[in-house]
Design an enzyme around this catalytic site. Structure first.
Site, PDB file in Angstrom:
ATOM      1  N   HIS A 140      -6.308  53.819  40.165  1.00 39.14           N
ATOM      2  CA  HIS A 140      -7.050  52.876  41.008  1.00 39.14           C
ATOM      3  C   HIS A 140      -7.661  53.601  42.206  1.00 39.14           C
ATOM      4  CE1 HIS A 140      -6.034  49.173  38.980  1.00 39.14           C
ATOM      5  NE2 HIS A 140      -4.735  49.376  39.081  1.00 39.14           N
ATOM      6  N   HIS A 151     -10.681  55.510  41.201  1.00 41.76           N
ATOM      7  CA  HIS A 151     -11.800  54.589  41.003  1.00 41.76           C
ATOM      8  C   HIS A 151     -12.477  54.283  42.338  1.00 41.76           C
ATOM      9  CE1 HIS A 151     -13.203  50.547  39.027  1.00 41.76           C
ATOM     10  NE2 HIS A 151     -14.167  51.429  39.101  1.00 41.76           N
ATOM     11  N   HIS A 154      -0.770  55.638  37.077  1.00 39.02           N
ATOM     12  CA  HIS A 154      -1.557  54.412  36.932  1.00 39.02           C
ATOM     13  C   HIS A 154      -2.157  53.999  38.273  1.00 39.02           C
ATOM     14  CE1 HIS A 154      -2.438  50.271  35.376  1.00 39.02           C
ATOM     15  NE2 HIS A 154      -2.275  49.980  36.663  1.00 39.02           N
ATOM     16  N   GLU A 155      -1.311  53.864  39.288  1.00 41.21           N
ATOM     17  CA  GLU A 155      -1.811  53.430  40.586  1.00 41.21           C
ATOM     18  C   GLU A 155      -2.798  54.442  41.163  1.00 41.21           C
ATOM     19  OE1 GLU A 155      -1.474  50.499  41.501  1.00 41.21           O
ATOM     20  OE2 GLU A 155       0.098  49.953  40.073  1.00 41.21           O
TER      21      GLU A 155
END
Length: 709
Positions: free
Chosen positions: A505, A508, A501-502
């Site tokens: 980021h 992105h 998940h992290e």
């Protein structure tokens, strides 16, 4: 980074402060701030000189950087030429670079390295920084120049990105209070400074409770725990000067494994109560009065700025647009989640009955008996999975997926890039097709004293093309429990999911390709979307077969992979209710006419009103809800995880519909339409361009195993 992104950093960085103020000493004021205020040295546009930065440097750096920023802003404001995009907006986008660098470093110190010295400085400087940012954004002369550009935008022959940037900057200044009269602007500044101090106080108190621990001195209290968890608890005790004992630190990464495996029910309850009562013990670190102050100040500010309440203020620039739209989605999911919890509790109660435990399932039993049910239903034990999930391998799996999907390459640096903790790792990121350098990725994996709990991503420097291409400095920050010396750091499946998940980021940030930094940030309810999409590739067979390997180097057996896949909807009632209760309470707390004064009563009554199962507590109870009260960042916005997951589930369905979840055409479309474009276009329109329609919530229901409406 631009002044705009400095404002965003101030709004979203959790601040951690000391109990008493520490006035700046004359000696501290004289300390050279140049490592902070000078351009960062090193390759590819420079890197943060962590090896040269010391906390005592920040006061002088703040003063120097604010003075430089003020000069730059005033030079833009005071130009005699007619205000245009080129004379006002572009210079604003490039302004205050020195302050941006200082704040990027300061955010790491307050979140990752919050020593007592840092806490004291933070207490002193947060209100001063808030006042400085208001000085700029509420400057009436500067606002008038921006307004002229906005009013004449149709005649300036701007391209779509320039037009969007002008409109968004104008809207942001108005929303901050720039269009108010002198007295009202002064009141906004007063409220913002008081909020900054209250956020600091909340964070300081919460950190104090999270730095406590429970000592276990009887080996029987470890019954049921995997060896890796016992070793980590022993290492934590050694670190605290308690050799021969074991420690459960009062953070999620330490508490959760104990609640999942320990057979000592009395100790499970003790550990659970310590964790869920963080900030709620009626002592000096109790946060409830601080929360009430924050709520009062937020309500006053929202009304002063022309909004009905804080929820409407925070949702003014989101995809959901209104509190009602966010609540509608949450309440659409809530009944199905609660119904699933009832089934899960019944299954657990049956197991406890067969064992002759003579108990009624309580919150401190949920994770423990859920594992027993998982074993009974799927012949699957979390302890069976964990030996295959070594942290370094999982990170390599994330790199592999990013390379296969987006062509990113990762090469570890060994001692070349300064770091702020000795166990950090850094990686050079390139485009594998062209060899072009993209940025550096920093990985700060482990819990330590002074580091706030949870997991988060940070960008020390964002990409932009205006003024010359800037490369990215992206980081992930976790609180994994480090294994004893010489041992492998094994993580749970939930922790592995968090790592992916992290890293989503970070992807992105690394894939961003925008000209104007003011169009880099996305709405709060879009921010979690790319990271949640990235979670999906963790359990693909390609990643598991390559990177889920035990100490002997053997890949996770296919039979175990099959059992994991078959159990994907297991315990989704618990996961959904635990999260969603927090999100619903958040919205109800902020979408109201009068600020809540009795925080405990409000939490209790709201949970009763929505029918919260007694066997579960909120994932974040209000007294410890750092997302809401360490800054404004997620206030009236915790719903955004569900909003983003609705898009995420529908996006994953697009990959599945392509017949191959590694489909390059779908990945390319996802990248160019949604990941690389920042906020250059409306995010709802961008999603429609990617999917051909709005997101379909039925994909979310199917993922969680709820009946499709």
């Amino acid at each position: 980074m631009t002044f705009r992104l400095t404002l965003a950093l101030l709004a979203t960085t959790s601040t951690i402060m000391a109990a008493t103020a520490s006035a700046q000493t004359p000696a501290a004021a004289q300390i050279d701030a140049s490592p902070l205020t000078a351009p960062w040295p090193g390759p590819h546009g420079g890197v943060v000189p962590w090896d040269r930065i010391r906390p005592a440097m920040f006061p002088a750096a703040f003063e120097t950087a604010m003075a430089a920023c003020r000069r730059e802003i005033h030079a833009i404001r005071d130009k005699r030429s007619a205000p245009t995009f080129q004379s006002i907006i572009e210079p604003l986008e490039l302004s205050c670079d020195t302050l941006d660098r200082v704040m990027a470093a300061w955010g790491v110190y307050t979140s990752n390295l919050a020593t007592k010295e840092v806490q004291a400085l933070d207490r002193e400087w947060s209100p001063k920084l808030a006042a400085f940012y208001d000085e700029i954004t509420l400057d009436p002369l500067l606002f008038q120049r921006i307004k002229v550009v906005y009013d004449t935008r149709a005649s300036q022959k701007l391209d779509p990105q320039q037009l969007r940037l002008v409109e968004r900057i104008y809207r942001r200044y108005v929303r901050s209070g720039a269009a108010l009269d002198d007295a009202q602007r002064a009141e906004v500044t007063r409220l913002n400074q008081q909020l900054a101090g209250a956020f600091a106080e909340f964070s300081r108190k919460l950190l104090a409770d999270e730095e406590t621990w429970i000592v276990l001195d009887d080996a029987k209290q470890l019954d049921g725990l995997p060896d890796s968890v016992k070793a980590a608890m022993g290492a934590a005790a050694e670190e605290r000067g308690l050799p021969g004992k074991w420690v459960v630190v009062n953070t999620r990464s330490s508490v959760q494994p104990y609640l999942m495996y320990a057979s000592d029910r009395a100790m499970r309850e003790k550990v659970w109560r310590a964790f869920v009562n963080r900030g709620d013990n009626g002592d000096a670190n109790d946060t409830k009065s601080t929360i009430a102050t924050i709520l009062k100040l937020r309500q006053e500010r929202a009304k002063l700025l022309g909004f009905k309440n804080h929820a409407w203020y925070r949702m003014d620039d989101t995809m959901a647009e209104t509190p009602a739209n966010a609540m509608a989605l949450m309440m659409r999911v809530w009944p199905a989640a609660v119904a699933r919890v009832r089934q899960e509790v019944a299954d657990m109660q049956a197991v406890a009955g067969k064992e002759g435990a003579g108990i009624t399932i309580a919150p401190w039993d949920y994770r423990y008996y859920a594992e027993k049910v998982r074993k009974a239903k799927y012949d699957l034990d979390e302890a069976e999975i964990k030996p295959y999930l070594e942290l370094g391998n999982i990170l390599e799996g994330a790199f592999y997926a990013a390379g296969r999907l987006y062509g990113l390459g990762f090469k570890e640096n060994t001692g070349q890039i300064p770091v702020f903790a000795p166990d950090m790792r850094t990686f050079e990121v390139t485009d594998r097709t062209t060899g072009r350098f993209i940025g550096y990725f920093y990985f700060d994996a482990y819990a330590r004293s002074g580091k706030r709990s949870g997991a988060w991503a940070t960008t020390y420097r964002r990409q932009q093309r205006l003024g010359g291409e800037r490369t990215v400095l992206a980081s992930n920050n976790n609180n994994f429990v480090k294994a004893a010396s010489g041992e492998r750091t094994l993580i749970s499946l939930d922790d592995a999911n968090t790592a992916f998940h992290e890293f989503g980021h970070a992807i992105h940030s690394l894939l961003q390709n925008v000209t104007y930094p003011g169009l880099a940030g996305t709405p709060r309810d879009f921010v979690e979307y790319p990271s949640q999409v990235n979670e999906n590739w963790l359990l693909t067979r390609d990643v598991l077969d390559r990177y889920a390997r035990n100490a002997e180097g053997q890949a996770m057996p296919q039979a175990l992979v099959d059992k994991i896949e078959q159990s994907q909807t297991f315990n989704q009632g618990f996961d959904t209710v635990e999260y969603l209760a927090s999100a619903i309470v958040d919205m109800k707390l902020h979408d109201r006419d009068a600020a809540v004064t009795d925080v405990a009563a409000f939490e209790r009554d709201t949970l009763a009103e929505i029918g919260m199962p007694k066997e579960i507590v909120m994932r974040h109870r209000l007294p410890q809800f750092g997302h809401l009260f360490s800054s404004d960042a997620y206030s009236a916005g915790y719903y955004s995880y569900l909003w983003s997951e609705t898009m995420d589930a529908d996006t994953w369905a697009a990959f599945e519909d392509a017949g191959n979840v590694w489909d390059k055409a779908t990945a390319d479309r996802f990248r160019t339409t949604l990941l690389s474009t920042g906020n250059e276009t409306d995010r709802k329109a961008a999603y429609r361009a990617f999917r051909g329609r709005d997101p379909d919530v039925t994909a979310l229901f199917r993922r969680r195993g709820f009946p499709v409406e």
